[in-house]
Structures are given as structure tokens and as C-alpha cells.
Write a protein that holds these residues in place. Structure first.
Motif, PDB file in Angstrom:
ATOM      1  N   GLU A 102       0.852  -1.187   0.000  1.00  0.00           N
ATOM      2  CA  GLU A 102       0.000   0.000   0.000  1.00  0.00           C
ATOM      3  C   GLU A 102       0.891   1.242   0.000  1.00  0.00           C
ATOM      4  O   GLU A 102       2.023   1.202   0.475  1.00  0.00           O
ATOM      5  CB  GLU A 102      -0.906   0.001   1.234  1.00  0.00           C
ATOM      6  N   ALA A 103       0.354   2.331  -0.497  1.00  0.00           N
ATOM      7  CA  ALA A 103       1.114   3.582  -0.533  1.00  0.00           C
ATOM      8  C   ALA A 103       1.426   4.034   0.894  1.00  0.00           C
ATOM      9  O   ALA A 103       0.604   3.888   1.795  1.00  0.00           O
ATOM     10  CB  ALA A 103       0.327   4.659  -1.258  1.00  0.00           C
ATOM     11  N   THR A 104       2.609   4.577   1.075  1.00  0.00           N
ATOM     12  CA  THR A 104       3.028   5.091   2.378  1.00  0.00           C
ATOM     13  C   THR A 104       2.742   6.586   2.412  1.00  0.00           C
ATOM     14  O   THR A 104       3.110   7.314   1.495  1.00  0.00           O
ATOM     15  CB  THR A 104       4.534   4.845   2.592  1.00  0.00           C
ATOM     16  N   LYS A 105       2.078   7.021   3.454  1.00  0.00           N
ATOM     17  CA  LYS A 105       1.746   8.440   3.626  1.00  0.00           C
ATOM     18  C   LYS A 105       2.866   9.119   4.405  1.00  0.00           C
ATOM     19  O   LYS A 105       3.326   8.611   5.430  1.00  0.00           O
ATOM     20  CB  LYS A 105       0.435   8.596   4.396  1.00  0.00           C
ATOM     21  N   PHE A 106       3.286  10.286   3.915  1.00  0.00           N
ATOM     22  CA  PHE A 106       4.300  11.061   4.633  1.00  0.00           C
ATOM     23  C   PHE A 106       3.649  11.673   5.867  1.00  0.00           C
ATOM     24  O   PHE A 106       2.596  12.294   5.779  1.00  0.00           O
ATOM     25  CB  PHE A 106       4.876  12.158   3.725  1.00  0.00           C
ATOM     26  N   GLY A 107       4.277  11.507   7.013  1.00  0.00           N
ATOM     27  CA  GLY A 107       3.675  11.955   8.267  1.00  0.00           C
ATOM     28  C   GLY A 107       4.230  13.250   8.821  1.00  0.00           C
ATOM     29  O   GLY A 107       3.766  13.720   9.861  1.00  0.00           O
ATOM     30  N   GLU A 109       5.009  17.205   9.410  1.00  0.00           N
ATOM     31  CA  GLU A 109       4.112  18.369   9.445  1.00  0.00           C
ATOM     32  C   GLU A 109       4.904  19.656   9.311  1.00  0.00           C
ATOM     33  O   GLU A 109       6.113  19.692   9.539  1.00  0.00           O
ATOM     34  CB  GLU A 109       3.332  18.370  10.761  1.00  0.00           C
ATOM     35  N   ARG A 113       6.976  19.169   5.561  1.00  0.00           N
ATOM     36  CA  ARG A 113       6.001  18.595   4.637  1.00  0.00           C
ATOM     37  C   ARG A 113       6.100  19.258   3.267  1.00  0.00           C
ATOM     38  O   ARG A 113       6.077  18.584   2.242  1.00  0.00           O
ATOM     39  CB  ARG A 113       4.593  18.759   5.224  1.00  0.00           C
ATOM     40  N   ILE A 174      10.788   9.607   3.995  1.00  0.00           N
ATOM     41  CA  ILE A 174       9.544   8.837   4.196  1.00  0.00           C
ATOM     42  C   ILE A 174       9.786   7.520   4.929  1.00  0.00           C
ATOM     43  O   ILE A 174       8.839   6.921   5.452  1.00  0.00           O
ATOM     44  CB  ILE A 174       8.810   8.598   2.853  1.00  0.00           C
ATOM     45  N   TYR A 177       7.952   6.353   8.060  1.00  0.00           N
ATOM     46  CA  TYR A 177       6.501   6.167   7.965  1.00  0.00           C
ATOM     47  C   TYR A 177       6.102   4.862   7.274  1.00  0.00           C
ATOM     48  O   TYR A 177       4.905   4.594   7.131  1.00  0.00           O
ATOM     49  CB  TYR A 177       5.877   7.366   7.254  1.00  0.00           C
ATOM     50  N   TYR A 178       7.091   4.058   6.835  1.00  0.00           N
ATOM     51  CA  TYR A 178       6.761   2.759   6.234  1.00  0.00           C
ATOM     52  C   TYR A 178       6.129   1.872   7.287  1.00  0.00           C
ATOM     53  O   TYR A 178       6.570   1.822   8.430  1.00  0.00           O
ATOM     54  CB  TYR A 178       8.003   2.072   5.670  1.00  0.00           C
TER      55      TYR A 178
END
Length: 180
Positions: A102-107, A109, A113, A174, A177-178
Motif C-alpha cells: 500500500e502507498a506510504t503516507k508522509f507523516g 508536518e 512537509r 519517508i 513512515y513505512y
């Protein structure tokens, strides 16, 4: 074979690959093998490997430029062929990973970001642009059109180097966030 005819012979392949590769990556990026009944574990070990390949590609590119500046054309040719091969291996691993995970979302802020997405967007756009540049540059060397090769290589090299380096930076940003 005449030098111009070598370039003409490969021009259709360059155009085809320059369109097909980004399209295939875009399509395959959205395909999940599990949706087709393949019960594969995500290839979660691949991102650090393909990030390392990007880093090695950057080193190889710099070494290739140093080789040609020192008059070592044979070493330059081998290094550039290696850089292309590394890029192909990277691409295969990148697509394989994204077809199983699944795609990993960058967390991150705030400012980080914006930095991340700025790097990511420029990396993606330039990775598309660099495909025909690399192919044209390579074919001009094959055709022994070194005057034309050198001219486009001055454009290709910094873009390809940027793509290789930002690939590593984007991965490092990134990686926390994996999902494991």
C-alpha cells in the motif's frame, strides 16, 4: 552505417520508451497484485535497496564525468552503461514494491512537509524528463556524434544526478513512515 542513420534508427525507440515507461509505471503503480488473487507478501525489504541503488547511480554518474574529463573514454562508457543498468534495476524494484504494498503516507508536518512534497514532485517530473534525455545522449555516443552527445550530456547529467540524489533524500524522509 552512417552516423545520422544510427540516431534516426533509434529515434522511434526513444519516443516509444519515453512515453511507455512513465505510462507503464503510472499504471503499474496503481495495480495491486493481491487484487488479482496473488497472495504475495509486500516486498517491504526493497525500498532501502532501491534507494541505495539511486545513491550508487549518483556516484557512478559523477565517476563517469570524472573519467571523461580525464580522457578515459572506455571507463566513461562502462560507467554510463552501468548507470543505465542501475536505473533499470531501480525501476523494476520500485514497481515491484508498489505492486505489492500500500502507498506510504508522509507523516511530517509544517515546513518539512512542503520540503518533502517539493522534492517528491520535482523528483517525479524530472525522472520522466530524464528518460528521453538519457536515451538521446546514449544514442548520440553510440552514433559517435560526440559533439552532439557532449551538448546534450551537459543538460542530461545534472538532471539525472538530481533525480538520483533526490530519490535517496525522499526515501530517507519517508522511511520512518513505512508500515512494517
Amino acid at each position: 552505417m552512417e552516423k545520422n542513420s544510427v540516431e534516426q534508427k533509434f529515434s522511434k525507440y526513444i519516443v516509444t520508451l519515453s512515453i511507455a515507461i512513465p505510462l507503464a509505471v503510472a499504471v503499474l503503480f496503481s495495480v495491486r497484485l493481491k487484487d488479482f488473487g496473488f497472495n504475495l507478501e509486500p516486498l517491504s525489504f526493497l525500498p532501502p535497496i532501491y534507494a541505495t541503488i539511486n545513491g550508487i547511480t549518483a556516484i557512478v554518474l559523477v565517476a563517469a564525468v570524472m573519467a571523461i574529463k580525464n580522457g578515459n573514454r572506455k571507463l566513461h562508457e562502462r560507467l554510463m552503461t552501468s548507470a543505465i543498468a542501475l536505473s533499470v534495476v531501480f525501476l523494476v524494484m520500485y514497481v515491484a514494491y508498489h505492486m505489492t504494498a500500500e502507498a506510504t503516507k508522509f507523516g511530517g508536518e509544517g515546513t518539512i512537509r512542503y520540503v518533502y512534497f517539493g522534492l517528491l514532485i520535482s523528483h517525479i517530473l524530472l525522472s520522466i524528463i530524464v528518460i528521453p534525455l538519457v536515451l538521446i545522449t546514449y544514442v548520440r555516443a553510440l552514433a559517435e556524434r560526440f559533439d552532439r552527445h557532449k551538448k546534450i550530456a551537459k543538460i542530461t547529467f545534472p538532471i539525472w544526478l538530481y533525480v538520483a540524489i533526490t530519490g535517496v533524500v525522499v526515501y530517507l524522509m519517508i522511511a520512518p513512515y513505512y508500515v512494517q
